[in-house]
Design a protein around this motif. Structure first.
Motif, PDB file in Angstrom:
ATOM      1  N   ALA A 166       0.832  -1.207   0.000  1.00  0.00           N
ATOM      2  CA  ALA A 166       0.000   0.000   0.000  1.00  0.00           C
ATOM      3  C   ALA A 166       0.867   1.258   0.000  1.00  0.00           C
ATOM      4  O   ALA A 166       0.540   2.248  -0.675  1.00  0.00           O
ATOM      5  N   ALA A 167       1.971   1.239   0.745  1.00  0.00           N
ATOM      6  CA  ALA A 167       2.873   2.388   0.751  1.00  0.00           C
ATOM      7  C   ALA A 167       3.457   2.629  -0.637  1.00  0.00           C
ATOM      8  O   ALA A 167       3.657   3.782  -1.043  1.00  0.00           O
ATOM      9  N   SER A 168       3.697   1.563  -1.386  1.00  0.00           N
ATOM     10  CA  SER A 168       4.216   1.738  -2.744  1.00  0.00           C
ATOM     11  C   SER A 168       3.194   2.428  -3.639  1.00  0.00           C
ATOM     12  O   SER A 168       3.562   3.193  -4.543  1.00  0.00           O
ATOM     13  N   ALA A 169       1.906   2.213  -3.383  1.00  0.00           N
ATOM     14  CA  ALA A 169       0.866   2.921  -4.141  1.00  0.00           C
ATOM     15  C   ALA A 169       0.925   4.421  -3.846  1.00  0.00           C
ATOM     16  O   ALA A 169       0.788   5.247  -4.756  1.00  0.00           O
ATOM     17  N   SER A 170       1.158   4.776  -2.581  1.00  0.00           N
ATOM     18  CA  SER A 170       1.273   6.189  -2.220  1.00  0.00           C
ATOM     19  C   SER A 170       2.498   6.826  -2.860  1.00  0.00           C
ATOM     20  O   SER A 170       2.449   7.977  -3.302  1.00  0.00           O
ATOM     21  N   VAL A 171       3.596   6.085  -2.906  1.00  0.00           N
ATOM     22  CA  VAL A 171       4.804   6.607  -3.546  1.00  0.00           C
ATOM     23  C   VAL A 171       4.564   6.808  -5.039  1.00  0.00           C
ATOM     24  O   VAL A 171       4.961   7.827  -5.618  1.00  0.00           O
ATOM     25  N   LEU A 172       3.905   5.853  -5.686  1.00  0.00           N
ATOM     26  CA  LEU A 172       3.574   5.998  -7.102  1.00  0.00           C
ATOM     27  C   LEU A 172       2.765   7.269  -7.331  1.00  0.00           C
ATOM     28  O   LEU A 172       3.050   8.042  -8.239  1.00  0.00           O
ATOM     29  N   TRP A 173       1.749   7.486  -6.501  1.00  0.00           N
ATOM     30  CA  TRP A 173       0.896   8.671  -6.668  1.00  0.00           C
ATOM     31  C   TRP A 173       1.701   9.947  -6.454  1.00  0.00           C
ATOM     32  O   TRP A 173       1.497  10.944  -7.138  1.00  0.00           O
ATOM     33  N   ALA A 174       2.619   9.939  -5.486  1.00  0.00           N
ATOM     34  CA  ALA A 174       3.448  11.118  -5.221  1.00  0.00           C
ATOM     35  C   ALA A 174       4.375  11.422  -6.392  1.00  0.00           C
ATOM     36  O   ALA A 174       4.564  12.589  -6.749  1.00  0.00           O
ATOM     37  N   VAL A 175       4.932  10.401  -6.995  1.00  0.00           N
ATOM     38  CA  VAL A 175       5.808  10.617  -8.144  1.00  0.00           C
ATOM     39  C   VAL A 175       5.011  11.130  -9.335  1.00  0.00           C
ATOM     40  O   VAL A 175       5.447  12.015 -10.064  1.00  0.00           O
ATOM     41  N   ARG A 184       1.814  12.628  -9.243  1.00  0.00           N
ATOM     42  CA  ARG A 184       0.981  13.818  -9.008  1.00  0.00           C
ATOM     43  C   ARG A 184       1.503  14.778  -7.955  1.00  0.00           C
ATOM     44  O   ARG A 184       0.921  15.838  -7.764  1.00  0.00           O
ATOM     45  N   GLY A 185       2.524  14.381  -7.210  1.00  0.00           N
ATOM     46  CA  GLY A 185       3.071  15.249  -6.175  1.00  0.00           C
ATOM     47  C   GLY A 185       2.694  14.773  -4.782  1.00  0.00           C
ATOM     48  O   GLY A 185       1.723  14.050  -4.588  1.00  0.00           O
ATOM     49  N   THR A 186       3.469  15.219  -3.804  1.00  0.00           N
ATOM     50  CA  THR A 186       3.279  14.733  -2.437  1.00  0.00           C
ATOM     51  C   THR A 186       1.989  15.255  -1.802  1.00  0.00           C
ATOM     52  O   THR A 186       1.373  14.560  -1.001  1.00  0.00           O
ATOM     53  N   VAL A 187       1.582  16.464  -2.140  1.00  0.00           N
ATOM     54  CA  VAL A 187       0.336  16.996  -1.578  1.00  0.00           C
ATOM     55  C   VAL A 187      -0.840  16.135  -2.036  1.00  0.00           C
ATOM     56  O   VAL A 187      -1.709  15.761  -1.237  1.00  0.00           O
ATOM     57  N   ALA A 188      -0.862  15.802  -3.306  1.00  0.00           N
ATOM     58  CA  ALA A 188      -1.935  14.953  -3.845  1.00  0.00           C
ATOM     59  C   ALA A 188      -1.875  13.555  -3.234  1.00  0.00           C
ATOM     60  O   ALA A 188      -2.913  12.949  -2.962  1.00  0.00           O
ATOM     61  N   ALA A 189      -0.672  13.043  -2.993  1.00  0.00           N
ATOM     62  CA  ALA A 189      -0.533  11.713  -2.399  1.00  0.00           C
ATOM     63  C   ALA A 189      -1.037  11.704  -0.962  1.00  0.00           C
ATOM     64  O   ALA A 189      -1.676  10.743  -0.532  1.00  0.00           O
ATOM     65  N   ARG A 190      -0.780  12.772  -0.211  1.00  0.00           N
ATOM     66  CA  ARG A 190      -1.292  12.846   1.160  1.00  0.00           C
ATOM     67  C   ARG A 190      -2.820  12.873   1.159  1.00  0.00           C
ATOM     68  O   ARG A 190      -3.453  12.286   2.029  1.00  0.00           O
ATOM     69  N   ARG A 191      -3.408  13.554   0.192  1.00  0.00           N
ATOM     70  CA  ARG A 191      -4.872  13.607   0.098  1.00  0.00           C
ATOM     71  C   ARG A 191      -5.470  12.241  -0.205  1.00  0.00           C
ATOM     72  O   ARG A 191      -6.629  11.984   0.094  1.00  0.00           O
ATOM     73  N   CYS A 222      -0.638   0.905  10.146  1.00  0.00           N
ATOM     74  CA  CYS A 222       0.550   1.492  10.745  1.00  0.00           C
ATOM     75  C   CYS A 222       1.723   1.509   9.765  1.00  0.00           C
ATOM     76  O   CYS A 222       2.400   2.527   9.613  1.00  0.00           O
ATOM     77  N   VAL A 223       1.955   0.400   9.098  1.00  0.00           N
ATOM     78  CA  VAL A 223       3.063   0.320   8.140  1.00  0.00           C
ATOM     79  C   VAL A 223       2.812   1.250   6.961  1.00  0.00           C
ATOM     80  O   VAL A 223       3.714   1.982   6.525  1.00  0.00           O
ATOM     81  N   TRP A 224       1.582   1.268   6.445  1.00  0.00           N
ATOM     82  CA  TRP A 224       1.251   2.160   5.335  1.00  0.00           C
ATOM     83  C   TRP A 224       1.498   3.615   5.735  1.00  0.00           C
ATOM     84  O   TRP A 224       2.162   4.373   5.027  1.00  0.00           O
ATOM     85  N   GLY A 225       0.982   4.016   6.888  1.00  0.00           N
ATOM     86  CA  GLY A 225       1.140   5.400   7.327  1.00  0.00           C
ATOM     87  C   GLY A 225       2.588   5.776   7.589  1.00  0.00           C
ATOM     88  O   GLY A 225       3.058   6.832   7.156  1.00  0.00           O
ATOM     89  N   ALA A 226       3.307   4.915   8.290  1.00  0.00           N
ATOM     90  CA  ALA A 226       4.699   5.230   8.644  1.00  0.00           C
ATOM     91  C   ALA A 226       5.589   5.305   7.405  1.00  0.00           C
ATOM     92  O   ALA A 226       6.343   6.274   7.226  1.00  0.00           O
ATOM     93  N   LEU A 227       5.502   4.320   6.545  1.00  0.00           N
ATOM     94  CA  LEU A 227       6.370   4.318   5.364  1.00  0.00           C
ATOM     95  C   LEU A 227       5.951   5.359   4.334  1.00  0.00           C
ATOM     96  O   LEU A 227       6.803   5.974   3.693  1.00  0.00           O
ATOM     97  N   ALA A 242       8.408   8.298   3.069  1.00  0.00           N
ATOM     98  CA  ALA A 242       8.680   8.445   1.631  1.00  0.00           C
ATOM     99  C   ALA A 242       8.181   9.791   1.110  1.00  0.00           C
ATOM    100  O   ALA A 242       8.877  10.456   0.318  1.00  0.00           O
ATOM    101  N   LEU A 243       6.997  10.213   1.533  1.00  0.00           N
ATOM    102  CA  LEU A 243       6.461  11.490   1.057  1.00  0.00           C
ATOM    103  C   LEU A 243       7.291  12.662   1.562  1.00  0.00           C
ATOM    104  O   LEU A 243       7.475  13.648   0.847  1.00  0.00           O
ATOM    105  N   ALA A 244       7.806  12.560   2.778  1.00  0.00           N
ATOM    106  CA  ALA A 244       8.681  13.616   3.290  1.00  0.00           C
ATOM    107  C   ALA A 244       9.959  13.705   2.462  1.00  0.00           C
ATOM    108  O   ALA A 244      10.428  14.808   2.145  1.00  0.00           O
ATOM    109  N   LEU A 245      10.520  12.560   2.091  1.00  0.00           N
ATOM    110  CA  LEU A 245      11.720  12.569   1.249  1.00  0.00           C
ATOM    111  C   LEU A 245      11.427  13.116  -0.144  1.00  0.00           C
ATOM    112  O   LEU A 245      12.203  13.907  -0.687  1.00  0.00           O
ATOM    113  N   LEU A 246      10.316  12.692  -0.722  1.00  0.00           N
ATOM    114  CA  LEU A 246       9.963  13.178  -2.060  1.00  0.00           C
ATOM    115  C   LEU A 246       9.638  14.666  -2.048  1.00  0.00           C
ATOM    116  O   LEU A 246       9.894  15.363  -3.031  1.00  0.00           O
TER     117      LEU A 246
END
Length: 151
Positions: free
Chosen positions: A44-53, A55-62, A121-126, A130-134
């Motif tokens: 699931a965290a990899s899906a968030s990273v894909l979205w951040a790459v 569409r951007g980190t703001v969109a991924a957080r949403r 927990c793992v999805w949120g933490a990772l 990752a979003l902070a780094l991106l």
């Protein structure tokens, strides 16, 4: 300036849904075979990273279930901790596995609740890490808002 691939932006939506669906399958599969909450959360965290790459980190957080990686991780920890309480109510050791049947014969267990907590927990933490780094690589927009919002 942060350039994104138009092709990646187009395929990110269907891929995001597919990856999250696969993570849920891994979560549910883990009760009888290897897998479960931890590996599902990684997927699931990899899906968030894909979205951040794409569409951007703001969109991924949403796109996160609770809109905040910290809230998602905290909810997961709380859920995992709460999964041990039913055993205590019955006088059994904390985190003893209990099973129940829902109407229609669907079996549920405290193990599933625990694994769901680990998953969140793992999805949120990772995803938060990752979003902070991106976000470090994204240039701020003229209005002070970080780049990477929905277009």
């Amino acid at each position: 300036m942060n350039r994104r691939s138009p092709m990646l932006e187009v395929v990110a939506g269907p891929l995001y849904v597919l990856i999250v669906a696969a993570s849920l399958w891994v979560l549910l599969r883990g009760h009888n075979e290897p897998g479960g909450g931890f590996i599902g959360g990684l997927v699931a965290a990899s899906a968030s990273v894909l979205w951040a790459v794409a569409r951007g980190t703001v969109a991924a957080r949403r796109r996160l279930p609770l809109r905040s990686p910290q809230a998602l991780a905290a909810a997961g920890v709380a859920l995992a901790l709460l999964s041990g309480l039913p055993a205590g109510w019955l006088g059994l050791p904390y985190l003893t596995h209990l099973w129940a049947s829902l109407p229609g014969g669907v079996a549920v267990s405290t193990v599933l609740v625990f694994d769901l907590g680990v998953y969140l927990c793992v999805w949120g933490a990772l995803a938060g890490y990752a979003l902070a780094l991106l976000a470090l690589d994204e240039a701020p927009a003229a209005d002070g808002e970080p780049a990477g919002g929905d277009r």
